[in-house]
Design a protein around this motif. Structure first.
Motif, PDB file in Angstrom:
ATOM      1  N   ILE A  18       9.572   4.160 -53.639  1.00  0.00           N
ATOM      2  CA  ILE A  18       8.915   3.300 -52.648  1.00  0.00           C
ATOM      3  C   ILE A  18       8.795   1.862 -53.135  1.00  0.00           C
ATOM      4  CG2 ILE A  18       6.713   2.896 -51.449  1.00  0.00           C
ATOM      5  CD1 ILE A  18       8.292   5.128 -50.233  1.00  0.00           C
ATOM      6  N   TYR A  21      -1.840   4.618 -49.386  1.00  0.00           N
ATOM      7  CA  TYR A  21      -1.067   5.321 -50.402  1.00  0.00           C
ATOM      8  C   TYR A  21      -1.008   4.404 -51.622  1.00  0.00           C
ATOM      9  CZ  TYR A  21       0.541   8.827 -47.034  1.00  0.00           C
ATOM     10  OH  TYR A  21       0.602   9.849 -46.125  1.00  0.00           O
ATOM     11  N   ASP A  53       1.428   3.543 -55.046  1.00  0.00           N
ATOM     12  CA  ASP A  53       2.651   3.830 -55.797  1.00  0.00           C
ATOM     13  C   ASP A  53       2.357   3.846 -57.292  1.00  0.00           C
ATOM     14  OD1 ASP A  53       3.548   1.369 -57.247  1.00  0.00           O
ATOM     15  OD2 ASP A  53       3.784   0.499 -55.260  1.00  0.00           O
ATOM     16  N   VAL A  55       2.759   8.010 -54.456  1.00  0.00           N
ATOM     17  CA  VAL A  55       4.205   7.955 -54.245  1.00  0.00           C
ATOM     18  C   VAL A  55       4.857   7.343 -55.474  1.00  0.00           C
ATOM     19  CG1 VAL A  55       4.184   7.920 -51.719  1.00  0.00           C
ATOM     20  CG2 VAL A  55       3.939   5.768 -52.972  1.00  0.00           C
ATOM     21  N   TYR A  56       6.111   7.684 -55.660  1.00  0.00           N
ATOM     22  CA  TYR A  56       6.850   7.242 -56.838  1.00  0.00           C
ATOM     23  C   TYR A  56       7.367   5.812 -56.661  1.00  0.00           C
ATOM     24  CZ  TYR A  56      10.540   7.111 -60.399  1.00  0.00           C
ATOM     25  OH  TYR A  56      11.340   6.756 -61.453  1.00  0.00           O
ATOM     26  N   ASN A  91       5.305  13.121 -50.018  1.00  0.00           N
ATOM     27  CA  ASN A  91       4.339  12.118 -49.567  1.00  0.00           C
ATOM     28  C   ASN A  91       5.057  10.917 -48.966  1.00  0.00           C
ATOM     29  OD1 ASN A  91       2.453  13.846 -50.676  1.00  0.00           O
ATOM     30  ND2 ASN A  91       2.029  12.584 -52.466  1.00  0.00           N
ATOM     31  N   ALA A  92       6.154  10.502 -49.599  1.00  0.00           N
ATOM     32  CA  ALA A  92       6.932   9.388 -49.076  1.00  0.00           C
ATOM     33  C   ALA A  92       7.591   9.749 -47.749  1.00  0.00           C
ATOM     34  CB  ALA A  92       7.994   8.970 -50.087  1.00  0.00           C
TER      35      ALA A  92
END
Length: 329
Positions: free
Chosen positions: A6, A254, A256, A282-283, A322-323
């Motif tokens: 992300i 969210y 990251d 999120v990554y 999640n993304a």
């Protein structure tokens, strides 16, 4: 394990030329604008099993000072078109967040429609401040009202702290400890400042259909969340807002994991988010501003940290699901 990235950046040729021509060949005190190409990026993705990367323009963004007001909207448009073309050429690898020419209100509203309806953006990347105008400033309310109408995703990226001097149009960049690049520390403070202002100004509460992504594991926000909520009673009156602000973070944000969330930073954020907080993670790699070798090393450290904290199913959520839910992938 598969990953969706992300938080990563592109430096397309037109934007690179624009940044250098306006004195940003060493953005925010960094050594240089890093090399970037779609092919280099895809090669890294293959090494880390990244199935999709959402490209964005990093700091200093597309509005490089009030003296360049006339070029900011056109540069945002040109850069968004560059990113759209890259994503269209490599649709299985890239999506993108469009830039907005903040603090220009009418031009930003026009760009929202153009980016979503014609360019295929999945959301918008905005900096913590645009020439000293911070997210949550009342002058930006029309933009946030329109983002709310479009039910947009807003990815917040930190930048150098900029101040409007004495109520004038002069912008002064704050550069404490100039021997260190500002992304090392100052970025974390500036994004925290912006998100605190979004909460304190009521912007997050007033516009419930905007979904926010805060970068770098919440920056320094978790450690001072209770302080911000407690002080709200002094500046806004009423009850302590800590619980309400935590609720908004759990439901509307969210976070990251680009940067250095492990082994320590992650725990403060998870404590603020509470039970199920991993569903809001999120990554992110921050490539290419984080070099490839370091990206790969941090990915290994993240795997180790996630294995200690989460089940395999929860890890899959953090890295992929999640993304997918956030962006409708």
């Amino acid at each position: 394990m598969e990953r969706i990235d992300i938080h990563c950046h592109a430096i397309p040729p037109g934007y690179r030329r624009y940044a250098i021509d306006n004195g940003h060949e060493q953005p925010d005190g960094m050594p240089a604008l890093p090399a970037w190409s779609p092919e280099q990026h895809i090669a890294l993705m293959q090494k880390l099993n990244i199935s999709k990367s959402i490209l964005s323009i990093s700091s200093p963004g597309t509005h490089l000072g009030l003296t360049h007001d006339g070029s900011a909207p056109s540069m945002a448009r040109r850069t968004n078109e560059e990113l759209s073309a890259i994503a269209a050429e490599h649709p299985s690898h890239f999506g993108f967040f469009a830039s907005l020419p903040l603090p220009a209100v009418e031009e930003s509203i026009a760009e929202i429609d153009y980016a979503l309806d014609h360019l295929g953006a999945v959301g918008f990347a905005v900096l913590s401040n645009a020439d000293g105008v911070y997210l949550g400033d009342e002058s930006l309310d029309p933009v946030f009202a329109y983002l709310n109408k479009r039910k947009a995703v807003l990815f917040i990226h930190p930048t150098t702290c900029n101040l409007l001097v004495g109520g004038s149009d002069e912008v002064q960049a704050m550069k404490p400890l100039q021997e260190y690049p500002r992304p090392m520390m100052e970025f974390m403070f500036d994004e925290t400042r912006a998100v605190a202002n979004l909460l304190l100004s009521g912007t997050v509460a007033r516009y419930p259909h905007i979904t926010y992504i805060m970068s770098h594991c919440g920056c320094t926000l978790p450690s001072i969340m209770d302080r911000i909520g407690g002080f709200a009673t002094l500046v806004k009156g009423g009850e302590n807002q800590s619980d309400e602000f935590r609720r908004l973070l759990r439901e509307r944000f969210y976070f990251d994991l680009a940067g250095f969330p492990f082994p320590n930073q992650i725990h403060g954020l998870l404590r603020v988010l509470g039970n199920g907080g991993e569903q809001r993670l999120v990554y992110g790699t921050d490539y290419p501003f984080t070099p490839e070798k370091l990206v790969i090393g941090l990915a290994g450290k993240m795997d180790e940290g996630c294995e200690d904290l989460f089940s395999e199913d929860q890890m899959s959520g953090v890295y992929v699901r999640n993304a997918e839910r956030l962006l409708g992938l």
